[in-house]
Motif scaffolding. Structure first.
Motif, mmCIF file in Angstrom:
data_model
loop_
_atom_site.group_PDB
_atom_site.id
_atom_site.type_symbol
_atom_site.label_atom_id
_atom_site.label_comp_id
_atom_site.label_asym_id
_atom_site.label_seq_id
_atom_site.Cartn_x
_atom_site.Cartn_y
_atom_site.Cartn_z
ATOM 1 N N ALA A 15 36.363 6.600 -28.172
ATOM 2 C CA ALA A 15 35.015 6.911 -27.685
ATOM 3 C C ALA A 15 34.506 8.224 -28.271
ATOM 4 O O ALA A 15 33.332 8.337 -28.648
ATOM 5 N N PHE A 16 35.379 9.217 -28.365
ATOM 6 C CA PHE A 16 34.971 10.502 -28.925
ATOM 7 C C PHE A 16 34.655 10.378 -30.409
ATOM 8 O O PHE A 16 33.670 10.937 -30.892
ATOM 9 N N ALA A 17 35.457 9.631 -31.168
ATOM 10 C CA ALA A 17 35.199 9.411 -32.589
ATOM 11 C C ALA A 17 33.866 8.692 -32.794
ATOM 12 O O ALA A 17 33.084 9.042 -33.679
ATOM 13 N N GLU A 18 33.584 7.702 -31.954
ATOM 14 C CA GLU A 18 32.308 6.991 -32.042
ATOM 15 C C GLU A 18 31.141 7.927 -31.766
ATOM 16 O O GLU A 18 30.111 7.876 -32.441
ATOM 17 N N SER A 19 31.292 8.814 -30.782
ATOM 18 C CA SER A 19 30.206 9.746 -30.468
ATOM 19 C C SER A 19 30.014 10.765 -31.596
ATOM 20 O O SER A 19 28.886 11.173 -31.883
ATOM 21 N N LEU A 20 31.091 11.175 -32.263
ATOM 22 C CA LEU A 20 30.967 12.082 -33.409
ATOM 23 C C LEU A 20 30.207 11.422 -34.556
ATOM 24 O O LEU A 20 29.324 12.043 -35.165
ATOM 25 N N LEU A 21 30.537 10.179 -34.857
ATOM 26 C CA LEU A 21 29.822 9.460 -35.926
ATOM 27 C C LEU A 21 28.358 9.251 -35.560
ATOM 28 O O LEU A 21 27.471 9.389 -36.406
ATOM 29 N N ASN A 22 28.098 8.935 -34.309
ATOM 30 C CA ASN A 22 26.726 8.757 -33.859
ATOM 31 C C ASN A 22 25.944 10.070 -33.977
ATOM 32 O O ASN A 22 24.781 10.084 -34.389
ATOM 33 N N ALA A 23 26.591 11.187 -33.649
ATOM 34 C CA ALA A 23 25.948 12.495 -33.753
ATOM 35 C C ALA A 23 25.601 12.835 -35.201
ATOM 36 O O ALA A 23 24.567 13.454 -35.475
ATOM 37 N N ALA A 24 26.462 12.423 -36.129
ATOM 38 C CA ALA A 24 26.249 12.739 -37.543
ATOM 39 C C ALA A 24 25.292 11.778 -38.240
ATOM 40 O O ALA A 24 24.846 12.062 -39.354
ATOM 41 N N THR A 25 24.970 10.669 -37.610
ATOM 42 C CA THR A 25 24.096 9.670 -38.245
ATOM 43 C C THR A 25 22.799 9.520 -37.461
ATOM 44 O O THR A 25 21.799 10.172 -37.763
ATOM 45 N N LYS A 26 22.786 8.705 -36.437
ATOM 46 C CA LYS A 26 21.565 8.412 -35.687
ATOM 47 C C LYS A 26 20.962 9.648 -35.030
ATOM 48 O O LYS A 26 19.776 9.925 -35.176
ATOM 49 N N ASN A 27 21.783 10.414 -34.319
ATOM 50 C CA ASN A 27 21.249 11.579 -33.613
ATOM 51 C C ASN A 27 20.738 12.647 -34.576
ATOM 52 O O ASN A 27 19.716 13.283 -34.323
ATOM 53 N N ALA A 28 21.432 12.833 -35.691
ATOM 54 C CA ALA A 28 20.987 13.806 -36.691
ATOM 55 C C ALA A 28 19.656 13.373 -37.304
ATOM 56 O O ALA A 28 18.747 14.192 -37.471
ATOM 57 N N ALA A 29 19.543 12.101 -37.635
ATOM 58 C CA ALA A 29 18.290 11.590 -38.199
ATOM 59 C C ALA A 29 17.146 11.743 -37.193
ATOM 60 O O ALA A 29 16.040 12.158 -37.562
ATOM 61 N N ASP A 30 17.411 11.429 -35.934
ATOM 62 C CA ASP A 30 16.386 11.586 -34.894
ATOM 63 C C ASP A 30 15.952 13.039 -34.773
ATOM 64 O O ASP A 30 14.759 13.342 -34.670
ATOM 65 N N ALA A 31 16.907 13.964 -34.778
ATOM 66 C CA ALA A 31 16.601 15.390 -34.637
ATOM 67 C C ALA A 31 15.757 15.901 -35.798
ATOM 68 O O ALA A 31 14.912 16.780 -35.624
ATOM 69 N N LEU A 32 15.972 15.334 -36.991
ATOM 70 C CA LEU A 32 15.235 15.750 -38.180
ATOM 71 C C LEU A 32 13.954 14.947 -38.391
ATOM 72 O O LEU A 32 13.219 15.186 -39.342
ATOM 73 N N GLY A 33 13.695 13.979 -37.514
ATOM 74 C CA GLY A 33 12.501 13.162 -37.630
ATOM 75 C C GLY A 33 12.553 12.186 -38.789
ATOM 76 O O GLY A 33 11.507 11.793 -39.321
ATOM 77 N N LEU A 34 13.746 11.777 -39.178
ATOM 78 C CA LEU A 34 13.906 10.835 -40.290
ATOM 79 C C LEU A 34 13.963 9.406 -39.768
ATOM 80 O O LEU A 34 14.474 9.150 -38.683
#
Length: 85
Positions: A15-34
């Motif tokens: 679960a933690f590994a999945e949340s790390l990948l999500n943070a580096a992909t979807k959440n990062a893109a959302d934060a940058l408005g991409l």
């Protein structure tokens, strides 16, 4: 991500590994408005294809963080930019 995974040994590993990948992909893109970060209709199709050593399973996120895999293709906006790297 690897250091974070090792630093949080008390967290549920998968679960933690999945949340790390999500943070580096979807959440990062959302934060940058991409308009990217996940593979769904309407998002830019920026992605890589990797050569896995075995069939994906529930521990895929852990393996993606801990191991190195060959990138065989790169797609930018759904167009193949580099094949057979």
């Amino acid at each position: 991500m690897k250091i974070s995974l090792f630093s949080h040994g008390d967290a549920p590993l998968v679960a933690f590994a999945e949340s790390l990948l999500n943070a580096a992909t979807k959440n990062a893109a959302d934060a940058l408005g991409l308009n990217t970060g996940e593979i769904i209709e309407g998002k830019n199709a920026d992605m890589i294809v990797i050569d896995l050593e075995s069939e994906p399973n529930e521990e895929l996120a852990v393996h993606l963080i801990l191991h190195h895999y060959n990138i065989s293709k790169v797609f930018i906006n759904g167009k193949l930019e580099k094949g057979e790297i």
